[in-house]
Design a protein around this motif. Structure first.
Motif, PDB file in Angstrom:
ATOM      1  N   LYS A 180       0.818  -1.213   0.000  1.00 44.13           N
ATOM      2  CA  LYS A 180       0.000   0.000   0.000  1.00 44.13           C
ATOM      3  C   LYS A 180       0.850   1.260   0.000  1.00 44.13           C
ATOM      4  O   LYS A 180       0.544   2.238  -0.682  1.00 44.13           O
ATOM      5  N   LYS A 230       0.851   4.110  -2.835  1.00 45.74           N
ATOM      6  CA  LYS A 230       0.590   5.509  -2.479  1.00 45.74           C
ATOM      7  C   LYS A 230       1.707   6.420  -3.003  1.00 45.74           C
ATOM      8  O   LYS A 230       1.445   7.477  -3.588  1.00 45.74           O
ATOM      9  N   ARG A 268       1.452   6.657  -6.786  1.00 47.88           N
ATOM     10  CA  ARG A 268       0.371   7.548  -7.217  1.00 47.88           C
ATOM     11  C   ARG A 268       0.819   8.999  -7.097  1.00 47.88           C
ATOM     12  O   ARG A 268       0.665   9.789  -8.018  1.00 47.88           O
ATOM     13  N   LYS A 269       1.398   9.321  -5.950  1.00 39.78           N
ATOM     14  CA  LYS A 269       1.841  10.698  -5.707  1.00 39.78           C
ATOM     15  C   LYS A 269       2.856  11.154  -6.765  1.00 39.78           C
ATOM     16  O   LYS A 269       2.674  12.188  -7.403  1.00 39.78           O
TER      17      LYS A 269
END
Lengths: 202, 202
Positions: free
Chosen positions: A13, A17, A20-21
């Motif tokens: 995860k 994350k 994605r950022k």
DNA sequence: TGTACATCAGTGAACGCGCGTTCACTGATGTAC
DNA sequence: TGTACATCAGTGAACGCGCGTTCACTGATGTAC
């Protein structure tokens, strides 16, 4: 789930994350796996353990927002509006969404939409959902007598999906074209599809 | 043209020929610029002088066959056949053509059809030609009274092109699906587009 | 026409970069008894 | 419950590979006079 499995899922995860950022921030070409690993507080080797390659990571990282968009749009569908408006609700929303980071999503779509299905399970599931959605809508219109009873619903849904794909291609191929112009064109195509272009004297 | 320019053009042609041969033989991922240079009897540095990158080389190398396909199909169009059959002639032929090396052309299309237009001038020109072709066909049908006079021809052409794109996406995404099934589906979509799906009571 | 210089296609070698793989290792967690 | 071992997520470092860039150089061709 074990503590071991839980911690594995947690790392995963964190990587997603971070991916994605950084992807949204810098685009796919300008961020490396190493950077993503660093941002996630993991090692680059660990990223590779979790994801087959950069594209697979990208697919999963960006998919979250896309799924959210589809759900939001499904929920906000104007149930009592005319069919054309309802048919345009989701594609319009998606085009607006992709417009928020046109280049990133261009690369994303490019690397998923023509890939063999088993390699892009997320986007596959999503297209399927959208097509099912279209099918249900058309089936409903059949019952209310607006759509001809002899129409093959799955073909019609595939057609509408294709029209959307065509609009999407133009959208990405001509980056300077405003999104409103694209949705306008797609509306016109959809409208034509509803009424047909030939005279009745078939 | 100078001797100098002529020899430059010759080298370019040799590289393109070598690229076409190796790409078709081994696919994009399995042949390197170095190999292509070797096959062409040139240095790898020279390839880079002539072409911006591997994709650009690929686009130009494969374009020859694609253009030939379009010309052949245009020439063999059954002029007196019904509109639906005429509309299907070119997409059918292209799907058959792409089927001869499905994976190579998947990669080719993937890297051109969603790219900004100015980066893929060849495929841009070709799509344009095909769309113009469709426009002319529909315009003709207007005159013979088969297509409604109020139909916007450019929208209709864009729609038909989109349906083709949709079929192409399925074709590449499901590699095991036979090409006949794809053309069958596209025919059904095109037919639906011609007659429309709604009842007259608009 | 000849000379002297400029231009430029192509070369070969080196390099940087990022992706993806490999491998030996650590240390925490799980399991068999 | 405790012990002894097995499992496995994650690490860090090294490596191979191909793309694309850079650079000094060669030698053929073009051009100015």
């Amino acid at each position: 789930m074990n503590r071991r499995q839980a911690s594995k899922a947690e790392t995963r995860k964190l990587i997603l994350k971070a991916a994605r950022k950084l992807l949204v921030q810098k685009g796919k070409e300008d961020c490396t796996l190493k950077e993503i690993a660093e941002e996630a507080g993991a090692s680059a080797a660990s990223v590779v353990v979790h994801f087959k390659n950069k594209i697979a990571l990208m697919e999963e990282a960006l998919y979250v927002d896309i799924e959210k968009t589809l759900i939001d749009l499904s929920d906000s569908l104007p149930i009592n509006a005319p069919l054309l408006e309802r048919l345009m609700h989701i594609p319009k929303g998606f085009l607006r969404f992709y417009d928020s980071n046109r280049n990133l999503y261009r690369i994303f779509i490019k690397n998923t939409i023509l890939q063999p299905m088993e390699e892009t399970p997320f986007i596959a599931r999503q297209s399927e959902q959208y097509i099912k959605y279209l099918s249900i809508m058309i089936e409903g219109e059949k019952k209310s007598g607006f759509v001809k009873p002899e129409v093959d619903v799955s073909i019609a849904a595939a057609s509408l999906f294709s029209l959307y794909l065509g609009a999407l291609a133009t959208f990405f191929r001509i980056p300077e074209m405003p999104v409103e112009m694209i949705t306008h064109g797609l509306t016109a195509m959809t409208q034509q599809f509803l009424v047909g272009i030939t005279c009745e004297v078939l």
